[in-house]
Each structure stands twice: as C-alpha cells, then as structure tokens.
Design a protein around this motif. Sequence first.
Motif, PDB file in Angstrom:
ATOM      1  N   VAL A   1      36.326 108.975   6.121  1.00  0.00           N
ATOM      2  CA  VAL A   1      37.029 110.116   5.530  1.00  0.00           C
ATOM      3  C   VAL A   1      38.238 110.486   6.380  1.00  0.00           C
ATOM      4  O   VAL A   1      39.344 110.690   5.860  1.00  0.00           O
ATOM      5  CB  VAL A   1      36.082 111.327   5.396  1.00  0.00           C
ATOM      6  CG1 VAL A   1      36.865 112.571   4.981  1.00  0.00           C
ATOM      7  CG2 VAL A   1      34.980 111.040   4.383  1.00  0.00           C
ATOM      8  N   ARG A   2      38.034 110.567   7.673  1.00  0.00           N
ATOM      9  CA  ARG A   2      39.131 110.933   8.567  1.00  0.00           C
ATOM     10  C   ARG A   2      40.272 109.912   8.495  1.00  0.00           C
ATOM     11  O   ARG A   2      41.449 110.273   8.415  1.00  0.00           O
ATOM     12  CB  ARG A   2      38.619 111.053   9.998  1.00  0.00           C
ATOM     13  CG  ARG A   2      39.684 111.497  11.004  1.00  0.00           C
ATOM     14  CD  ARG A   2      39.075 111.780  12.375  1.00  0.00           C
ATOM     15  NE  ARG A   2      38.388 110.609  12.925  1.00  0.00           N
ATOM     16  CZ  ARG A   2      37.071 110.480  13.032  1.00  0.00           C
ATOM     17  NH1 ARG A   2      36.280 111.471  12.614  1.00  0.00           N
ATOM     18  NH2 ARG A   2      36.524 109.413  13.543  1.00  0.00           N
ATOM     19  N   ALA A   3      39.916 108.636   8.506  1.00  0.00           N
ATOM     20  CA  ALA A   3      40.937 107.585   8.457  1.00  0.00           C
ATOM     21  C   ALA A   3      41.732 107.646   7.163  1.00  0.00           C
ATOM     22  O   ALA A   3      42.969 107.544   7.166  1.00  0.00           O
ATOM     23  CB  ALA A   3      40.279 106.214   8.619  1.00  0.00           C
ATOM     24  N   MET A   4      41.041 107.816   6.035  1.00  0.00           N
ATOM     25  CA  MET A   4      41.731 107.846   4.748  1.00  0.00           C
ATOM     26  C   MET A   4      42.588 109.103   4.612  1.00  0.00           C
ATOM     27  O   MET A   4      43.694 109.058   4.055  1.00  0.00           O
ATOM     28  CB  MET A   4      40.707 107.791   3.602  1.00  0.00           C
ATOM     29  CG  MET A   4      39.958 106.464   3.474  1.00  0.00           C
ATOM     30  SD  MET A   4      41.031 105.075   3.008  1.00  0.00           S
ATOM     31  CE  MET A   4      41.312 104.317   4.604  1.00  0.00           C
ATOM     32  N   GLU A   5      42.094 110.223   5.107  1.00  0.00           N
ATOM     33  CA  GLU A   5      42.882 111.447   5.016  1.00  0.00           C
ATOM     34  C   GLU A   5      44.092 111.392   5.934  1.00  0.00           C
ATOM     35  O   GLU A   5      45.173 111.885   5.578  1.00  0.00           O
ATOM     36  CB  GLU A   5      41.996 112.655   5.343  1.00  0.00           C
ATOM     37  CG  GLU A   5      40.982 112.953   4.237  1.00  0.00           C
ATOM     38  CD  GLU A   5      40.135 114.174   4.528  1.00  0.00           C
ATOM     39  OE1 GLU A   5      40.085 114.604   5.706  1.00  0.00           O
ATOM     40  OE2 GLU A   5      39.519 114.699   3.575  1.00  0.00           O
ATOM     41  N   ASP A   6      43.945 110.773   7.108  1.00  0.00           N
ATOM     42  CA  ASP A   6      45.098 110.598   7.992  1.00  0.00           C
ATOM     43  C   ASP A   6      46.148 109.699   7.345  1.00  0.00           C
ATOM     44  O   ASP A   6      47.358 109.956   7.457  1.00  0.00           O
ATOM     45  CB  ASP A   6      44.650 109.998   9.327  1.00  0.00           C
ATOM     46  CG  ASP A   6      43.906 110.997  10.200  1.00  0.00           C
ATOM     47  OD1 ASP A   6      43.932 112.206   9.871  1.00  0.00           O
ATOM     48  OD2 ASP A   6      43.298 110.565  11.201  1.00  0.00           O
ATOM     49  N   GLU A   7      45.682 108.662   6.673  1.00  0.00           N
ATOM     50  CA  GLU A   7      46.612 107.763   5.977  1.00  0.00           C
ATOM     51  C   GLU A   7      47.393 108.513   4.912  1.00  0.00           C
ATOM     52  O   GLU A   7      48.617 108.374   4.800  1.00  0.00           O
ATOM     53  CB  GLU A   7      45.841 106.605   5.336  1.00  0.00           C
ATOM     54  CG  GLU A   7      46.704 105.685   4.492  1.00  0.00           C
ATOM     55  CD  GLU A   7      45.893 104.724   3.648  1.00  0.00           C
ATOM     56  OE1 GLU A   7      46.362 104.375   2.539  1.00  0.00           O
ATOM     57  OE2 GLU A   7      44.793 104.328   4.077  1.00  0.00           O
TER      58      GLU A   7
END
Length: 438
Positions: free
Chosen positions: A412-418
């Motif tokens: 979730v964190r990775a996708m939201e950062d992207e």
Amino acid sequence: MATTLRDAHGEALSTTDRTSLAAYDRALELFHGYRLDPLAVLMPALERDPGFVSGHLLMAGMVLGAFDGSLLGVAKASVDAAAAHASRANARETSLIGALGAWSGGDMLRGNQLLGRHLIDHPRDLFALQIAHASDLFLGHSFMLRDRVARSLARWSAEDEGYGYVLGMYAFGLEECNEYGRAEDIGRRAVELHPQDSWAVHAVAHVCEMQGRAADGIRWLKATQPDWATDCAMAVHNHWHLALAHMGAGELGAALTLYDSAVTPAPEAVALNLNDATALLWRLMLRGVDVSSRWQPLAARRAAQAAWGCNAFNDMHTVMTLAGAGDEVAAAAGIEAMAQARRYPGAHDWDVALQAAEGLQAFAEGRNARCVELLLPLIDASLPLGGSHAQRDLLHLTLIEAAGRAGDRALVRAMEDERAARKVPTRAVARTEEAIAA
C-alpha cells in the motif's frame, strides 16, 4: 465530363450528387465533434443514393467508432454496401473498403494497420484519422495516439476547416504520452477553434486527472459543459471525468449524484457508456460509498448487451459489473468466454484482459490476496488492455484497496508513494502557436 466533388476537407468522393455531398459534409462535421446524430443525417442520403460509396464508408466508420461488438454486423453491412459499388470507387474509397472491411469482420488490429497505410497516402483524410485515432486508444497504442496525428499535422494549417479537430486529437495523444503541458495548451487551443469539440475538452480533462488537479478539472468541465452536456456522444464520458474530478476533491456525494443523473445508462447507451457506468460505481465502491442498489440494474443491462469475444476492454468491464453485482456464476461464465476468445486471431491481448478480469472478480469475492497476486504484475503491463491511462488506473486503485484489506501495508505504501510522485502538477507553458507547431 462530370466535376469531381470533394468533401469539406478536400477529399474526392465518387458521386456527382450535390445533395449527397451536403449530407455527407453535415454528418462528417457532427462526427468530428461527436455531436448527435450524424447517422440520422446520412441515412436518408444513402436511401436516396444507394451507390454513394463514401456515404456507406462513413456510416461504417461511425458505427465502428462505438466499439460495441453488438454493432459489428451493422458496420459490415455498410462496408458490403460500399463494396457492392467498388467499380465506381476512387483510390481513397477502395483503400477504406479494405481497412473497414477487416475491422468490421472482427479484426480491429488489421483494420488499424490498413488505416495507418491509408493515412500515409491520404494524410488529410480527417474521417480516417479520427477512426484510426480511436482504434489506437482501444488497442493500447499510446504512442500512436500522438504520432499518427503528428504524421498528418504538417499537412494542415490554422486556416483549414477542421484544423481544430486535428489539434484535439493531437492533444489527447500528447496527454497519453505524458506530455501534459503541451497537451493542455493544444487542447485549449482546439476548444477555442471549435467550442463543441468534446474530444479536445476531454483531452484537457485527462491532463487535470493525471496531474491530480481536481479543482482545475471541475472548473474546466463546468465552464465547457454547455457545449458537450447534451446532444453529444461524449456527454456520458465527460460527465464521468467530472465525477472523477469531484472524487479527487473528496466530493463523493457529487460524484454519486452525477452517476444517477448523467452516467447511469440511457436506453440508447452503447458499450462505452456502460463501461463508464461500471468504472464509476467500482471507484465509488472502493471509496466506501454504498452503491449496492445500483449494481443489479447495470448488471442486467450489461448481460443483455454483452458481445463476448469482440472487445477485451468491454468484456473486462462486463465481468467487473457482474462481479460487483455479486453474480459469481455469471462473472465466472464471462471469464470463461474471454478465455475462449484467446483461440481466435484478432486485435486484443486477451491474456492481459483475462488476468485483469480474474483479479477484479477476486476482489469482489473478498479474495484480496489473490487479487493482489493477479493485479500487481499488470500495473506496469496493462497497455495492451486498451483504454486510457485514467481508465486503466482503476486496476491501480483496486490493487491498493486489496493490499490494504490483505494486510500488505508495504505494498500500500509503495503504490501510494508512486501515485503521489506521478500526480505532482506541472504548470503548462504559455499557449502559443510556436508550442502548437513544435
């Protein structure tokens, strides 16, 4: 010797009937602006002049541009009517008979390739450019959305009738290639030239969506709304964009109201309208809005109108609708129909569409880890599915929600950062004729 008649953009037509020419030009103008109803304008001319080859081809192209598999037979009948008078067709018309014949026969990819060659030979054929541009979108040919128009752009000038429509297509192609500043400048210029160019309006809306500029998107769409909200084939889609902008601003109630008032399918809705309805309900569902009462009537409509195996993008949305409505049996049957479509040659990458549909079905059934497993590999490989970046973004949003429900906080964190990095707004450069020509 009879005078060769030419359409509004200078293309020769194999007819000597000026009444047919007038109907053709009027229908063509409506088609370029996605206004209603070019078919009604053209049909009487074809009934009176059944040997009007270009008229039959225009009819076929307009029907194919609906991207609704249930209408392929109608398009093929129009191509066949043109082919029946092939002996009187000129070189341009003969070329179009081949391209539209392939497409109406079920092979959009071959039709698209033949249209590409046709436009090299006939770069000012705005009708062919528009339908090739549309097929580039649904084949996932993002670079060709820009570059095919660029091949023809130098053959047009600001003094030419229809120049704004060329700019509108170019603006959308630039946006899909992430050239947001030029896309917005040129899209706004296109609307200045043709205020009713709903395709150019939607190109600017795409820029705002992709840059996370919700307030700008709402202002733009509301300012232009009088020119596209009624009697326009793009009305549903542009209302869909307006709903997405409201969602981006956190105004979920406004988005739901737009679904009920402007996106929910009308009796005449084609598959593309149904896709917008499905995608909006799904996005609202992801945001926690209760749309359960709306899934059932939409699913019934989709099931009745489905044309499995004709268009992967449409089929994925049909499975999504059935899954959203909780009809696991029908959704599974749809996925099986998509799997069967892989046996046949044609335009679409059914493997990508099938995996996306299975992932969406898994999410609807609460199998979140399986949804993540299926969708994560597609996030950077979804172009072959077709549609725009904004439309395919639904997969990204679903992946994030599934990952959260599965407890995968790192994903979730990775996708939201992207997403946050991708949606940093950049100011468009000043609108100038130099920027347009660059």
